[in-house]
Design a protein around this motif. Sequence first.
Motif, PDB file in Angstrom:
ATOM      1  N   ILE A   1       0.858  -1.182   0.000  1.00  0.00           N
ATOM      2  CA  ILE A   1       0.000   0.000   0.000  1.00  0.00           C
ATOM      3  C   ILE A   1       0.898   1.237   0.000  1.00  0.00           C
ATOM      4  N   VAL A   2       0.791   2.039  -1.069  1.00  0.00           N
ATOM      5  CA  VAL A   2       1.611   3.231  -1.229  1.00  0.00           C
ATOM      6  C   VAL A   2       0.983   4.412  -0.501  1.00  0.00           C
ATOM      7  N   ASP A   3      -0.343   4.590  -0.640  1.00  0.00           N
ATOM      8  CA  ASP A   3      -1.048   5.719  -0.039  1.00  0.00           C
ATOM      9  C   ASP A   3      -2.507   5.327   0.156  1.00  0.00           C
ATOM     10  N   THR A   4      -3.230   6.068   1.010  1.00  0.00           N
ATOM     11  CA  THR A   4      -4.654   5.802   1.220  1.00  0.00           C
ATOM     12  C   THR A   4      -5.455   7.088   1.066  1.00  0.00           C
ATOM     13  N   ILE A   5      -6.707   6.922   0.616  1.00  0.00           N
ATOM     14  CA  ILE A   5      -7.622   8.048   0.433  1.00  0.00           C
ATOM     15  C   ILE A   5      -8.993   7.625   0.946  1.00  0.00           C
ATOM     16  N   GLU A   6      -9.655   8.519   1.684  1.00  0.00           N
ATOM     17  CA  GLU A   6     -10.999   8.258   2.187  1.00  0.00           C
ATOM     18  C   GLU A   6     -12.022   8.765   1.171  1.00  0.00           C
ATOM     19  N   ALA A   7     -13.064   7.968   0.927  1.00  0.00           N
ATOM     20  CA  ALA A   7     -14.102   8.354  -0.024  1.00  0.00           C
ATOM     21  C   ALA A   7     -15.467   7.936   0.506  1.00  0.00           C
ATOM     22  N   GLY A   8     -16.488   8.671   0.134  1.00  0.00           N
ATOM     23  CA  GLY A   8     -17.859   8.300   0.444  1.00  0.00           C
ATOM     24  C   GLY A   8     -18.374   7.347  -0.623  1.00  0.00           C
ATOM     25  N   ILE A   9     -19.445   6.623  -0.322  1.00  0.00           N
ATOM     26  CA  ILE A   9     -20.020   5.673  -1.274  1.00  0.00           C
ATOM     27  C   ILE A   9     -21.455   6.099  -1.564  1.00  0.00           C
TER      28      ILE A   9
ATOM     29  N   ILE B   1     -20.992  -7.047   4.224  1.00  0.00           N
ATOM     30  CA  ILE B   1     -20.253  -6.536   3.073  1.00  0.00           C
ATOM     31  C   ILE B   1     -18.952  -7.310   2.941  1.00  0.00           C
ATOM     32  N   ASN B   2     -18.547  -7.581   1.698  1.00  0.00           N
ATOM     33  CA  ASN B   2     -17.334  -8.344   1.428  1.00  0.00           C
ATOM     34  C   ASN B   2     -16.464  -7.551   0.451  1.00  0.00           C
ATOM     35  N   LEU B   3     -15.240  -7.207   0.875  1.00  0.00           N
ATOM     36  CA  LEU B   3     -14.322  -6.407   0.062  1.00  0.00           C
ATOM     37  C   LEU B   3     -13.274  -7.243  -0.666  1.00  0.00           C
ATOM     38  N   LYS B   4     -13.299  -8.549  -0.478  1.00  0.00           N
ATOM     39  CA  LYS B   4     -12.189  -9.413  -0.894  1.00  0.00           C
ATOM     40  C   LYS B   4     -11.742  -9.206  -2.346  1.00  0.00           C
ATOM     41  N   ASP B   5     -12.649  -9.240  -3.298  1.00  0.00           N
ATOM     42  CA  ASP B   5     -12.265  -9.142  -4.714  1.00  0.00           C
ATOM     43  C   ASP B   5     -12.478  -7.741  -5.277  1.00  0.00           C
ATOM     44  N   GLY B   6     -12.735  -6.775  -4.403  1.00  0.00           N
ATOM     45  CA  GLY B   6     -13.080  -5.434  -4.864  1.00  0.00           C
ATOM     46  C   GLY B   6     -11.896  -4.645  -5.400  1.00  0.00           C
ATOM     47  N   PHE B   7     -12.213  -3.701  -6.292  1.00  0.00           N
ATOM     48  CA  PHE B   7     -11.227  -2.768  -6.811  1.00  0.00           C
ATOM     49  C   PHE B   7     -11.964  -1.516  -7.268  1.00  0.00           C
ATOM     50  N   ALA B   8     -11.216  -0.433  -7.430  1.00  0.00           N
ATOM     51  CA  ALA B   8     -11.802   0.826  -7.890  1.00  0.00           C
ATOM     52  C   ALA B   8     -11.184   1.191  -9.227  1.00  0.00           C
ATOM     53  N   ARG B   9     -11.952   1.916 -10.033  1.00  0.00           N
ATOM     54  CA  ARG B   9     -11.488   2.305 -11.359  1.00  0.00           C
ATOM     55  C   ARG B   9     -11.941   3.725 -11.632  1.00  0.00           C
ATOM     56  N   VAL B  10     -11.087   4.523 -12.254  1.00  0.00           N
ATOM     57  CA  VAL B  10     -11.436   5.889 -12.635  1.00  0.00           C
ATOM     58  C   VAL B  10     -11.950   5.851 -14.069  1.00  0.00           C
TER      59      VAL B  10
ATOM     60  N   ASN C   1     -14.195   8.443 -16.851  1.00  0.00           N
ATOM     61  CA  ASN C   1     -14.834   9.718 -17.188  1.00  0.00           C
ATOM     62  C   ASN C   1     -14.767  10.730 -16.044  1.00  0.00           C
ATOM     63  N   GLY C   2     -13.643  10.785 -15.361  1.00  0.00           N
ATOM     64  CA  GLY C   2     -13.475  11.741 -14.278  1.00  0.00           C
ATOM     65  C   GLY C   2     -14.221  11.386 -13.009  1.00  0.00           C
ATOM     66  N   GLU C   3     -14.706  10.154 -12.903  1.00  0.00           N
ATOM     67  CA  GLU C   3     -15.396   9.677 -11.697  1.00  0.00           C
ATOM     68  C   GLU C   3     -14.761   8.356 -11.266  1.00  0.00           C
ATOM     69  N   VAL C   4     -14.857   8.056  -9.977  1.00  0.00           N
ATOM     70  CA  VAL C   4     -14.268   6.822  -9.440  1.00  0.00           C
ATOM     71  C   VAL C   4     -15.406   5.860  -9.094  1.00  0.00           C
ATOM     72  N   PHE C   5     -15.277   4.614  -9.545  1.00  0.00           N
ATOM     73  CA  PHE C   5     -16.294   3.600  -9.303  1.00  0.00           C
ATOM     74  C   PHE C   5     -15.690   2.399  -8.591  1.00  0.00           C
ATOM     75  N   LEU C   6     -16.479   1.815  -7.702  1.00  0.00           N
ATOM     76  CA  LEU C   6     -16.080   0.641  -6.929  1.00  0.00           C
ATOM     77  C   LEU C   6     -16.720  -0.594  -7.563  1.00  0.00           C
ATOM     78  N   HIS C   7     -15.902  -1.574  -7.922  1.00  0.00           N
ATOM     79  CA  HIS C   7     -16.364  -2.786  -8.593  1.00  0.00           C
ATOM     80  C   HIS C   7     -16.167  -4.007  -7.701  1.00  0.00           C
ATOM     81  N   ASN C   8     -16.994  -5.026  -7.888  1.00  0.00           N
ATOM     82  CA  ASN C   8     -16.865  -6.342  -7.237  1.00  0.00           C
ATOM     83  C   ASN C   8     -16.919  -6.310  -5.722  1.00  0.00           C
TER      84      ASN C   8
ATOM     85  N   LEU D   1     -17.493   9.053  -3.828  1.00  0.00           N
ATOM     86  CA  LEU D   1     -17.539  10.508  -3.738  1.00  0.00           C
ATOM     87  C   LEU D   1     -16.182  11.030  -3.275  1.00  0.00           C
ATOM     88  N   MET D   2     -15.544  11.807  -4.145  1.00  0.00           N
ATOM     89  CA  MET D   2     -14.232  12.367  -3.845  1.00  0.00           C
ATOM     90  C   MET D   2     -14.144  13.770  -4.429  1.00  0.00           C
ATOM     91  N   HIS D   3     -13.184  14.550  -3.917  1.00  0.00           N
ATOM     92  CA  HIS D   3     -12.939  15.876  -4.463  1.00  0.00           C
ATOM     93  C   HIS D   3     -12.258  15.753  -5.828  1.00  0.00           C
TER      94      HIS D   3
END
Length: 153
Positions: free
Chosen positions: A21-29, A44-53, A55-62, A85-87
């Motif tokens: 882990i290089v850095d961490t960022i807090e985000a709303g869902i 809730i299960n985060l095991k296989d989850g990942f985020a992707r940017v 169109n200028g928005e961040v989405f949480l998958h899996n 939800l992020m700045h």
Amino acid sequence: MPKGDGKLIAQNRKARHDYTIVDTIEAGIVLQGTEIKSIRAGRINLKDGFARVRNGEVFLHNVHISPYDQGNIFNHDPLRTRKLLMHKKQIQRLIGETKNTGITLIPLKVYIKNGVAKVLIGLAKGKKKYDKREDLKRKVQNREIERALKNRD
């Protein structure tokens, strides 16, 4: 309040084993209907989850949020893609960071902070097999040192 404070709901322990882990960022869902009730119940299960940017928005998958037991027809798809939800400056930074090869966005924790569900996203770099073995060796050595110091007293 520092990042990660609040009532911890779920944690992705496998992430720290598989990634550095290089850095961490807090985000709303952005949640729908009964999802917050399921999260508060710890379903809730985060095991296989990942985020992707995208169109200028961040989405949480899996990320699997189980349907709420008393939700009947108002329940949601457990594996749907959820917006984070992020700045704007944070998103621009993430775009720059993820252009580097090997950097991934991984959800590390989900917690309730001031009545709102938050996710801690980690900028992660994948570990090689030998890195994982080195970490395990280091952990075992530290444990043995602690045990020896404890027994010495």
